[in-house]
Write a protein that holds these residues in place. Structure first.
Motif, PDB file in Angstrom:
ATOM      1  N   ILE A 149     -24.043 -23.966 -14.984  1.00 29.67           N
ATOM      2  CA  ILE A 149     -25.250 -23.170 -14.769  1.00 29.67           C
ATOM      3  C   ILE A 149     -24.904 -21.849 -14.092  1.00 29.67           C
ATOM      4  CG2 ILE A 149     -27.443 -23.062 -13.514  1.00 29.67           C
ATOM      5  CD1 ILE A 149     -27.556 -26.159 -13.878  1.00 29.67           C
ATOM      6  N   GLY A 150     -24.066 -21.922 -13.058  1.00 34.41           N
ATOM      7  CA  GLY A 150     -23.675 -20.711 -12.331  1.00 34.41           C
ATOM      8  C   GLY A 150     -22.936 -19.722 -13.207  1.00 34.41           C
ATOM      9  N   TYR A 151     -22.096 -20.253 -14.082  1.00 35.45           N
ATOM     10  CA  TYR A 151     -21.325 -19.372 -14.964  1.00 35.45           C
ATOM     11  C   TYR A 151     -22.236 -18.608 -15.925  1.00 35.45           C
ATOM     12  CZ  TYR A 151     -17.845 -17.788 -18.310  1.00 35.45           C
ATOM     13  OH  TYR A 151     -17.069 -17.009 -19.140  1.00 35.45           O
ATOM     14  N   LEU A 152     -23.234 -19.290 -16.477  1.00 34.54           N
ATOM     15  CA  LEU A 152     -24.138 -18.613 -17.401  1.00 34.54           C
ATOM     16  C   LEU A 152     -25.051 -17.638 -16.678  1.00 34.54           C
ATOM     17  CD1 LEU A 152     -25.203 -21.071 -20.222  1.00 34.54           C
ATOM     18  CD2 LEU A 152     -23.235 -19.569 -20.036  1.00 34.54           C
ATOM     19  N   LEU A 153     -25.458 -17.964 -15.461  1.00 35.02           N
ATOM     20  CA  LEU A 153     -26.252 -17.007 -14.684  1.00 35.02           C
ATOM     21  C   LEU A 153     -25.423 -15.760 -14.381  1.00 35.02           C
ATOM     22  CD1 LEU A 153     -28.110 -19.396 -12.207  1.00 35.02           C
ATOM     23  CD2 LEU A 153     -29.061 -18.219 -14.203  1.00 35.02           C
ATOM     24  N   TYR A 154     -24.141 -15.962 -14.068  1.00 35.87           N
ATOM     25  CA  TYR A 154     -23.243 -14.819 -13.865  1.00 35.87           C
ATOM     26  C   TYR A 154     -23.097 -14.016 -15.151  1.00 35.87           C
ATOM     27  CZ  TYR A 154     -18.846 -12.277 -13.459  1.00 35.87           C
ATOM     28  OH  TYR A 154     -17.890 -11.293 -13.495  1.00 35.87           O
ATOM     29  N   SER A 155     -23.041 -14.692 -16.290  1.00 37.86           N
ATOM     30  CA  SER A 155     -22.931 -13.989 -17.572  1.00 37.86           C
ATOM     31  C   SER A 155     -24.168 -13.139 -17.842  1.00 37.86           C
ATOM     32  CB  SER A 155     -22.725 -14.996 -18.716  1.00 37.86           C
ATOM     33  OG  SER A 155     -21.471 -15.645 -18.602  1.00 37.86           O
ATOM     34  N   ILE A 156     -25.353 -13.654 -17.475  1.00 39.13           N
ATOM     35  CA  ILE A 156     -26.575 -12.863 -17.625  1.00 39.13           C
ATOM     36  C   ILE A 156     -26.485 -11.604 -16.769  1.00 39.13           C
ATOM     37  CG2 ILE A 156     -29.057 -12.788 -17.117  1.00 39.13           C
ATOM     38  CD1 ILE A 156     -29.215 -15.729 -17.883  1.00 39.13           C
ATOM     39  N   TYR A 157     -26.013 -11.770 -15.525  1.00 40.81           N
ATOM     40  CA  TYR A 157     -25.841 -10.615 -14.644  1.00 40.81           C
ATOM     41  C   TYR A 157     -24.849  -9.625 -15.243  1.00 40.81           C
ATOM     42  CZ  TYR A 157     -24.191  -7.861 -10.685  1.00 40.81           C
ATOM     43  OH  TYR A 157     -23.812  -6.826  -9.874  1.00 40.81           O
ATOM     44  N   GLY A 158     -23.751 -10.160 -15.800  1.00 37.30           N
ATOM     45  CA  GLY A 158     -22.741  -9.298 -16.409  1.00 37.30           C
ATOM     46  C   GLY A 158     -23.282  -8.546 -17.615  1.00 37.30           C
ATOM     47  N   MET A 159     -24.110  -9.217 -18.421  1.00 39.35           N
ATOM     48  CA  MET A 159     -24.720  -8.556 -19.581  1.00 39.35           C
ATOM     49  C   MET A 159     -25.675  -7.461 -19.143  1.00 39.35           C
ATOM     50  SD  MET A 159     -25.507 -12.017 -21.793  1.00 39.35           S
ATOM     51  CE  MET A 159     -26.554 -11.207 -23.000  1.00 39.35           C
ATOM     52  N   LYS A 160     -26.459  -7.743 -18.113  1.00 40.57           N
ATOM     53  CA  LYS A 160     -27.466  -6.794 -17.632  1.00 40.57           C
ATOM     54  C   LYS A 160     -26.842  -5.556 -17.008  1.00 40.57           C
ATOM     55  CE  LYS A 160     -31.552  -6.597 -14.632  1.00 40.57           C
ATOM     56  NZ  LYS A 160     -32.426  -5.995 -15.648  1.00 40.57           N
ATOM     57  N   SER A 161     -25.755  -5.775 -16.258  1.00 39.58           N
ATOM     58  CA  SER A 161     -25.133  -4.668 -15.519  1.00 39.58           C
ATOM     59  C   SER A 161     -23.921  -4.079 -16.230  1.00 39.58           C
ATOM     60  CB  SER A 161     -24.724  -5.142 -14.124  1.00 39.58           C
ATOM     61  OG  SER A 161     -23.773  -6.198 -14.214  1.00 39.58           O
ATOM     62  N   ARG A 162     -23.581  -4.651 -17.423  1.00 44.38           N
ATOM     63  CA  ARG A 162     -22.378  -4.226 -18.149  1.00 44.38           C
ATOM     64  C   ARG A 162     -21.162  -4.300 -17.229  1.00 44.38           C
ATOM     65  NH1 ARG A 162     -23.397  -1.922 -23.243  1.00 44.38           N
ATOM     66  NH2 ARG A 162     -25.474  -2.635 -23.831  1.00 44.38           N
ATOM     67  N   LEU A 163     -21.027  -5.421 -16.559  1.00 43.26           N
ATOM     68  CA  LEU A 163     -20.001  -5.623 -15.555  1.00 43.26           C
ATOM     69  C   LEU A 163     -18.626  -5.790 -16.178  1.00 43.26           C
ATOM     70  CD1 LEU A 163     -19.566  -6.077 -12.463  1.00 43.26           C
ATOM     71  CD2 LEU A 163     -19.818  -8.529 -12.929  1.00 43.26           C
ATOM     72  N   GLY A 164     -17.712  -4.874 -15.875  1.00 41.93           N
ATOM     73  CA  GLY A 164     -16.337  -4.984 -16.324  1.00 41.93           C
ATOM     74  C   GLY A 164     -16.184  -4.875 -17.832  1.00 41.93           C
ATOM     75  N   ASN A 165     -14.947  -4.909 -18.282  1.00 43.11           N
ATOM     76  CA  ASN A 165     -14.648  -4.849 -19.714  1.00 43.11           C
ATOM     77  C   ASN A 165     -14.549  -6.269 -20.265  1.00 43.11           C
ATOM     78  OD1 ASN A 165     -13.987  -3.724 -22.199  1.00 43.11           O
ATOM     79  ND2 ASN A 165     -11.797  -3.719 -21.729  1.00 43.11           N
ATOM     80  N   ILE A 166     -15.673  -6.999 -20.155  1.00 46.08           N
ATOM     81  CA  ILE A 166     -15.709  -8.423 -20.473  1.00 46.08           C
ATOM     82  C   ILE A 166     -16.839  -8.692 -21.456  1.00 46.08           C
ATOM     83  CG2 ILE A 166     -16.027 -10.752 -19.526  1.00 46.08           C
ATOM     84  CD1 ILE A 166     -15.009  -9.656 -16.837  1.00 46.08           C
ATOM     85  N   GLY A 167     -16.582  -9.536 -22.443  1.00 47.44           N
ATOM     86  CA  GLY A 167     -17.605  -9.861 -23.443  1.00 47.44           C
ATOM     87  C   GLY A 167     -18.534 -10.959 -22.959  1.00 47.44           C
ATOM     88  N   HIS A 168     -19.352 -10.646 -21.955  1.00 46.97           N
ATOM     89  CA  HIS A 168     -20.263 -11.651 -21.393  1.00 46.97           C
ATOM     90  C   HIS A 168     -21.184 -12.232 -22.461  1.00 46.97           C
ATOM     91  CE1 HIS A 168     -19.100 -10.711 -17.264  1.00 46.97           C
ATOM     92  NE2 HIS A 168     -19.221  -9.428 -17.558  1.00 46.97           N
ATOM     93  N   THR A 169     -21.603 -11.391 -23.403  1.00 51.75           N
ATOM     94  CA  THR A 169     -22.519 -11.859 -24.448  1.00 51.75           C
ATOM     95  C   THR A 169     -21.864 -12.941 -25.307  1.00 51.75           C
ATOM     96  OG1 THR A 169     -23.321  -9.580 -24.529  1.00 51.75           O
ATOM     97  CG2 THR A 169     -24.146 -11.093 -26.197  1.00 51.75           C
ATOM     98  N   ALA A 170     -20.603 -12.739 -25.665  1.00 48.94           N
ATOM     99  CA  ALA A 170     -19.887 -13.733 -26.466  1.00 48.94           C
ATOM    100  C   ALA A 170     -19.696 -15.027 -25.689  1.00 48.94           C
ATOM    101  CB  ALA A 170     -18.538 -13.181 -26.911  1.00 48.94           C
ATOM    102  N   HIS A 171     -19.431 -14.917 -24.386  1.00 55.16           N
ATOM    103  CA  HIS A 171     -19.300 -16.113 -23.556  1.00 55.16           C
ATOM    104  C   HIS A 171     -20.590 -16.925 -23.614  1.00 55.16           C
ATOM    105  CE1 HIS A 171     -16.099 -14.054 -20.745  1.00 55.16           C
ATOM    106  NE2 HIS A 171     -15.763 -14.067 -22.024  1.00 55.16           N
ATOM    107  N   PHE A 172     -21.705 -16.229 -23.422  1.00 50.71           N
ATOM    108  CA  PHE A 172     -23.003 -16.900 -23.392  1.00 50.71           C
ATOM    109  C   PHE A 172     -23.318 -17.519 -24.761  1.00 50.71           C
ATOM    110  CE2 PHE A 172     -27.286 -17.871 -22.533  1.00 50.71           C
ATOM    111  CZ  PHE A 172     -27.505 -17.744 -21.169  1.00 50.71           C
ATOM    112  N   GLY A 173     -23.074 -16.752 -25.822  1.00 53.61           N
ATOM    113  CA  GLY A 173     -23.325 -17.276 -27.162  1.00 53.61           C
ATOM    114  C   GLY A 173     -22.478 -18.498 -27.460  1.00 53.61           C
TER     115      GLY A 173
END
Length: 216
Positions: A149-173
């Motif tokens: 749960i925490g990892y996906l919430l972090y991924s949402i934050y990463g998607m929203k803030s464009r955090l780092g050069n990381i594919g948060h959207t692909a992680h979540f998908g």
């Protein structure tokens, strides 16, 4: 830790071989990476091939190291064929979600097995939610479902803030792919482990509520 299953070895080998080719061949890397503009122009295969390319050795190692730890859990429950299906569907689901969220960004690109690996991770958590996991810099074990749960919430934050050069959207998908495919294979989890299934669905539902509200 048991010996690696041949299915896990095959997936790791495919990632290593394709990634090494991409390290040395810029044309190959650019031709098969995930790219919104190219995919919308008809090169749909990139949604799959990009999952076997990596930026560098560290990127490749981290993904394969994570797969190494969680593949056996999924294989023990489902066997190698269904494990491979979960891996493939999670890879595709990661690309599909990235395409959905970045469809208006023709220069958006990405590579890596993170979506597929996250799908395997989320499947393992759904299957064995009470397992305890350790993560860096935290000296106490964390229940698997809390980590998921925490990892996906972090991924949402990463998607929203464009955090780092990381594919948060692909992680979540990928996590969504692993979650849905696991429930498809064992629908009885909805009855026997209802609370876990619902808790792990919370960040998924939250993501689409935020998208509908225009917050992401």
């Amino acid at each position: 830790m048991n010996d690696l299953h041949i299915a896990t070895i095959a997936i790791i080998a495919a990632n290593v071989l394709v990634s090494l080719k991409g390290f040395d061949d810029t044309y190959f890397f650019d031709r098969y990476k995930f790219g919104i503009g190219a995919i919308r122009a008809g090169q749909k295969e990139r949604m799959f091939t990009s999952g076997f390319l990596h930026v560098d050795i560290a990127h490749l190692f981290f993904n394969m190291f994570t797969l190494y730890f969680f593949a056996d859990v999924v294989i023990a429950w489902f066997g190698p064929v269904k494990f491979s299906i979960i891996y493939g569907i999670s890879l595709f689901a990661g690309s599909l979600l990235a395409l959905f969220f970045h469809k208006d960004e023709p220069y958006y690109s990405a590579v890596g097995a993170s979506g597929a690996v996250t799908g395997v991770l989320y499947a393992a958590i759904l299957l064995q939610p009470d397992d305890s996991l350790f993560i860096m810099f935290i000296p106490v074990p964390i229940p698997a479902y809390i980590l998921g749960i925490g990892y996906l919430l972090y991924s949402i934050y990463g998607m929203k803030s464009r955090l780092g050069n990381i594919g948060h959207t692909a992680h979540f998908g990928g996590a969504i792919g692993g979650y849905i495919t696991t429930l498809f294979f064992i629908p009885d989890l909805l009855r026997t482990d209802t609370l876990t299934v619902l808790l792990l669905a919370v960040p998924i539902i939250l993501l689409f509520i935020l998208e509908k509200m225009g917050k992401i």
